[in-house]
Write an enzyme that holds these catalytic residues in place. Sequence first.
Site, PDB file in Angstrom:
ATOM      1  N   CYS A   2      -2.666   2.663  15.711  1.00 48.06           N
ATOM      2  CA  CYS A   2      -2.854   2.864  17.148  1.00 48.06           C
ATOM      3  C   CYS A   2      -2.549   1.607  17.958  1.00 48.06           C
ATOM      4  O   CYS A   2      -2.740   0.492  17.491  1.00 48.06           O
ATOM      5  CB  CYS A   2      -4.287   3.259  17.422  1.00 48.06           C
ATOM      6  SG  CYS A   2      -4.899   4.593  16.412  1.00 48.06           S
ATOM      7  N   ARG A  27       4.390   0.511  15.648  1.00 48.78           N
ATOM      8  CA  ARG A  27       3.177   0.552  14.839  1.00 48.78           C
ATOM      9  C   ARG A  27       2.914   1.947  14.278  1.00 48.78           C
ATOM     10  O   ARG A  27       2.113   2.106  13.366  1.00 48.78           O
ATOM     11  CB  ARG A  27       1.978   0.114  15.683  1.00 48.78           C
ATOM     12  CG  ARG A  27       2.026  -1.342  16.068  1.00 48.78           C
ATOM     13  CD  ARG A  27       1.054  -1.646  17.174  1.00 48.78           C
ATOM     14  NE  ARG A  27      -0.329  -1.529  16.762  1.00 48.78           N
ATOM     15  CZ  ARG A  27      -1.096  -2.551  16.397  1.00 48.78           C
ATOM     16  NH1 ARG A  27      -0.598  -3.757  16.382  1.00 48.78           N
ATOM     17  NH2 ARG A  27      -2.351  -2.373  16.055  1.00 48.78           N
ATOM     18  N   TRP A  74      -2.724   7.124  16.246  1.00 48.55           N
ATOM     19  CA  TRP A  74      -2.293   7.519  14.907  1.00 48.55           C
ATOM     20  C   TRP A  74      -3.506   8.218  14.309  1.00 48.55           C
ATOM     21  O   TRP A  74      -4.530   7.587  14.041  1.00 48.55           O
ATOM     22  CB  TRP A  74      -1.907   6.273  14.112  1.00 48.55           C
ATOM     23  CG  TRP A  74      -1.304   6.552  12.781  1.00 48.55           C
ATOM     24  CD1 TRP A  74      -0.004   6.875  12.518  1.00 48.55           C
ATOM     25  CD2 TRP A  74      -1.962   6.513  11.510  1.00 48.55           C
ATOM     26  NE1 TRP A  74       0.191   7.043  11.168  1.00 48.55           N
ATOM     27  CE2 TRP A  74      -1.004   6.824  10.522  1.00 48.55           C
ATOM     28  CE3 TRP A  74      -3.257   6.243  11.098  1.00 48.55           C
ATOM     29  CZ2 TRP A  74      -1.297   6.874   9.170  1.00 48.55           C
ATOM     30  CZ3 TRP A  74      -3.553   6.291   9.743  1.00 48.55           C
ATOM     31  CH2 TRP A  74      -2.585   6.599   8.802  1.00 48.55           C
ATOM     32  N   ASN A 100      -9.123   1.516  18.961  1.00 48.31           N
ATOM     33  CA  ASN A 100      -8.466   1.427  17.651  1.00 48.31           C
ATOM     34  C   ASN A 100      -9.550   1.136  16.630  1.00 48.31           C
ATOM     35  O   ASN A 100     -10.440   0.341  16.904  1.00 48.31           O
ATOM     36  CB  ASN A 100      -7.476   0.254  17.595  1.00 48.31           C
ATOM     37  CG  ASN A 100      -6.231   0.532  18.387  1.00 48.31           C
ATOM     38  OD1 ASN A 100      -6.070   1.615  18.940  1.00 48.31           O
ATOM     39  ND2 ASN A 100      -5.358  -0.453  18.449  1.00 48.31           N
ATOM     40  N   GLY A 101      -9.426   1.734  15.449  1.00 50.32           N
ATOM     41  CA  GLY A 101     -10.436   1.511  14.421  1.00 50.32           C
ATOM     42  C   GLY A 101     -11.164   2.804  14.116  1.00 50.32           C
ATOM     43  O   GLY A 101     -10.707   3.885  14.496  1.00 50.32           O
ATOM     44  N   GLU A 481       9.481  -1.779  -5.426  1.00 54.17           N
ATOM     45  CA  GLU A 481       9.722  -1.962  -4.000  1.00 54.17           C
ATOM     46  C   GLU A 481      10.876  -1.077  -3.527  1.00 54.17           C
ATOM     47  O   GLU A 481      10.813  -0.457  -2.460  1.00 54.17           O
ATOM     48  CB  GLU A 481       9.981  -3.453  -3.704  1.00 54.17           C
ATOM     49  CG  GLU A 481      10.334  -3.790  -2.274  1.00 54.17           C
ATOM     50  CD  GLU A 481       9.316  -3.323  -1.234  1.00 54.17           C
ATOM     51  OE1 GLU A 481       8.211  -2.904  -1.603  1.00 54.17           O
ATOM     52  OE2 GLU A 481       9.660  -3.357  -0.044  1.00 54.17           O
ATOM     53  N   LYS A 485      10.640   1.830  -0.634  1.00 53.15           N
ATOM     54  CA  LYS A 485      11.501   1.851   0.562  1.00 53.15           C
ATOM     55  C   LYS A 485      12.176   3.212   0.676  1.00 53.15           C
ATOM     56  O   LYS A 485      12.248   3.791   1.748  1.00 53.15           O
ATOM     57  CB  LYS A 485      12.594   0.755   0.489  1.00 53.15           C
ATOM     58  CG  LYS A 485      12.114  -0.654   0.728  1.00 53.15           C
ATOM     59  CD  LYS A 485      11.968  -0.983   2.176  1.00 53.15           C
ATOM     60  CE  LYS A 485      10.616  -1.278   2.682  1.00 53.15           C
ATOM     61  NZ  LYS A 485       9.490  -1.780   2.041  1.00 53.15           N
ATOM     62  N   GLU A 488       9.602   5.903   1.743  1.00 53.24           N
ATOM     63  CA  GLU A 488       8.987   5.835   3.073  1.00 53.24           C
ATOM     64  C   GLU A 488       9.956   6.071   4.220  1.00 53.24           C
ATOM     65  O   GLU A 488       9.575   6.650   5.224  1.00 53.24           O
ATOM     66  CB  GLU A 488       8.219   4.521   3.269  1.00 53.24           C
ATOM     67  CG  GLU A 488       9.064   3.268   3.276  1.00 53.24           C
ATOM     68  CD  GLU A 488       8.244   2.019   3.596  1.00 53.24           C
ATOM     69  OE1 GLU A 488       8.626   0.943   3.142  1.00 53.24           O
ATOM     70  OE2 GLU A 488       7.240   2.129   4.299  1.00 53.24           O
ATOM     71  N   HIS A 504       8.595   7.505 -22.613  1.00 53.68           N
ATOM     72  CA  HIS A 504       7.270   7.929 -23.061  1.00 53.68           C
ATOM     73  C   HIS A 504       6.749   9.086 -22.213  1.00 53.68           C
ATOM     74  O   HIS A 504       5.550   9.219 -22.018  1.00 53.68           O
ATOM     75  CB  HIS A 504       6.310   6.731 -23.058  1.00 53.68           C
ATOM     76  CG  HIS A 504       6.732   5.671 -24.024  1.00 53.68           C
ATOM     77  ND1 HIS A 504       6.593   5.817 -25.383  1.00 53.68           N
ATOM     78  CD2 HIS A 504       7.353   4.484 -23.834  1.00 53.68           C
ATOM     79  CE1 HIS A 504       7.093   4.744 -25.990  1.00 53.68           C
ATOM     80  NE2 HIS A 504       7.574   3.930 -25.064  1.00 53.68           N
ATOM     81  N   LYS A 603       2.586   0.644  11.183  1.00 55.68           N
ATOM     82  CA  LYS A 603       2.967  -0.719  10.819  1.00 55.68           C
ATOM     83  C   LYS A 603       1.773  -1.541  10.379  1.00 55.68           C
ATOM     84  O   LYS A 603       1.854  -2.336   9.461  1.00 55.68           O
ATOM     85  CB  LYS A 603       3.663  -1.383  12.013  1.00 55.68           C
ATOM     86  CG  LYS A 603       4.165  -2.797  11.740  1.00 55.68           C
ATOM     87  CD  LYS A 603       5.295  -2.806  10.737  1.00 55.68           C
ATOM     88  CE  LYS A 603       5.809  -4.198  10.430  1.00 55.68           C
ATOM     89  NZ  LYS A 603       6.561  -4.191   9.153  1.00 55.68           N
TER      90      LYS A 603
HETATM   91  C1  F6R Z   1       6.035  -0.718   3.487  1.00 57.72           C
HETATM   92  C2  F6R Z   1       5.044  -1.517   4.179  1.00 57.72           C
HETATM   93  C3  F6R Z   1       3.621  -1.369   3.781  1.00 57.72           C
HETATM   94  C4  F6R Z   1       2.863  -2.688   4.009  1.00 57.72           C
HETATM   95  C5  F6R Z   1       1.363  -2.472   3.764  1.00 57.72           C
HETATM   96  C6  F6R Z   1       0.594  -3.761   3.942  1.00 57.72           C
HETATM   97  O1  F6R Z   1       7.319  -1.030   3.919  1.00 57.72           O
HETATM   98  O2  F6R Z   1       5.350  -2.252   5.077  1.00 57.72           O
HETATM   99  O3  F6R Z   1       3.490  -0.942   2.467  1.00 57.72           O
HETATM  100  O4  F6R Z   1       3.363  -3.652   3.145  1.00 57.72           O
HETATM  101  O5  F6R Z   1       0.880  -1.524   4.664  1.00 57.72           O
HETATM  102  O6  F6R Z   1       0.735  -4.270   5.224  1.00 57.72           O
HETATM  103  P1  F6R Z   1       0.499  -5.792   5.532  1.00 57.72           P
HETATM  104  O7  F6R Z   1       1.542  -6.561   4.806  1.00 57.72           O
HETATM  105  O8  F6R Z   1       0.611  -5.919   7.021  1.00 57.72           O
HETATM  106  O9  F6R Z   1      -0.868  -6.123   5.014  1.00 57.72           O
END
Ligand code: F6R
Length: 608
Positions: A2, A27, A74, A100-101, A481, A485, A488, A504, A603
Amino acid sequence: MCGIVGYIGARQAVEVIMDGLSRLEYRGYDSAGVAVNDGREIVIEKKKGRLQLLEEELKVKPLCGCMGIGHTRWATHGEPSDANSHPHSDETCSLAVVHNGIIENYLEIKSELKKNGVVFKSETDTEVVSHLIDFYYSGDLLDAVYKTLERVRGAYALGVIHKDRPDVLIAARKDSPLVIGVGEGENFIASDIPALLKYTKNVYLLEDGDVAVLTRDTIEVYDLQRKKVSKELTEITWDLESATKGGYPHFMIKEIYEQPHGIKETITRRLDENGLVRFDDIKLTREDLAEIESIYIVACGTAYHAGMVGRKAIEKIARIKVETDISSEFRYDTPFIDEKTLVILVSQSGETLDTLAALREAKKRGARTLAITNVMGSSIAREAEHVIYTWAGPEISVASTKAYTTQITCLFMLALDMAFKKDVLDLESYRTLLEKLKEVPEKIEAVIENEPQVRQIADKLVNVEHGFFIGRGMDYCIALEGSLKMKEISYVHTEAFAAGELKHGTIALIEPGTPVIALATQQNLFEKSISNIKEVKARGAYVIGITVEGNTLIEQVADDVLYVPRVDDLFAGLVGVVYLQLLAYHVSAMKGLDVDKPRNLAKSVTVE
Ligand code: F6R
């Protein structure tokens, strides 16, 4: 997650708020709303969906007034809907609240309020805040906010306005970020700095427990005991340009391209006059390190994957035992930590609630703590004993790229520094490794130049539904990773496996044409990786191999090959992962998806 923007001044509040909210779109959100005090009453407009829908609504029903609050939501409690969107109000619409929260005890408060006849309009936790403020209000808004804060449990960043006080905007924070923008004859609140940059670069970073009272010309901050606190003004050094796309179609591709520069900065700005690593912001001396018996690296998502690479780096280079854990697991596990443990928290935003909670847990148990984060003044940066900033610049795209590679760079530098201080690395080997790390930016540039080939491969993946990423050792961390990517932003269901593990069980899923992205950058594991590629090839997989230049043997088993320039095994993954970022990016862009704002994601994840 949010976003909050609030304004008090001489401009039309809605214009400032909508502009600010648009800069927080990255975000992630599913609905948006604004409330203004028009001098007589509080008027609210809110809508499920993108900001643009709200914008269109506001053209039909303009809101006029020079103070107000806005929010992008959100969903956590209650589906995305007009009713659940913020701002929320009391029954007579005398006030408006954005939050927010999560208010953890909202059900208990809600049932109490209901018994008193209060009718709720939404399913949110936030609505209890607006009703509580109304319940306690008897002419003193600040007092009503304080009484409400005494009742609620959980995390909040709050913006509050009341019809009786067109001259006052109240903000409060606990465990959710909130900053105050300081202008001339106008002031602002926002959950993140990009929302304010168009108007001011001077900010106060609120701490947990701070309650701020803003007028056009004054800002007063109090603690939870209602005592006035003095704040230090922080000047933001980056400008709006660094938070805009600058000609690229998406933030993500811009941020991928920024990686060579970001990594170069991360390294060169931290070399002392002898060309060795010097972290100004951490003070782990030889004596401190001698006392550290083990290390935990704790993080979420992509940052966790960076931590996995960090583990290998520290174990290989500095010979210290390292455990990695996911923040949300760590805090409820029984990790073996005490004052002889160093807990490293990795977080781009510095606000991820689970990582923040893990940090607090580690401190409670007496551990030393070190944060690796991208956001100055973020909660994790402020609460950790030591901080290393990644200096990647603002990362706007939800999918993390440049923050991730700079996190890994910092972890390599930390490993080198530790190894040297622990006398497990002689000066010559230290310098050699550092020189090789310094070559990474130009190797990444070469990978980026090969983007047209990545695009061709992406074209073959546009219609696939499932796939695998495999790799051994450091390549396995990178495979995880790459898979994240792809999931997501491209919505392709992929899984990553240690290449030797596939047989396995999961190999049963390989069918003719199943894409397998096989990383084979580690020279000592190259032949074993080739054998694993043969295993999937024999079941009909379409194999995209990624290896270092010269390993042409892979062409006999893979359908397509992407070559990483020759680089030390330790750093090959850091270079090779850029292919995986580009691949996910192009699949997403070719599918016409919202690359920078993938569905259901945020984000900055400030809820558990
Ligand atoms: C994926 C991504 C998330 C963040 C995770 C932690 O591309 O960005 O998996 O890595 O939400 O966020 P931070 O790094 O802000 O603690």
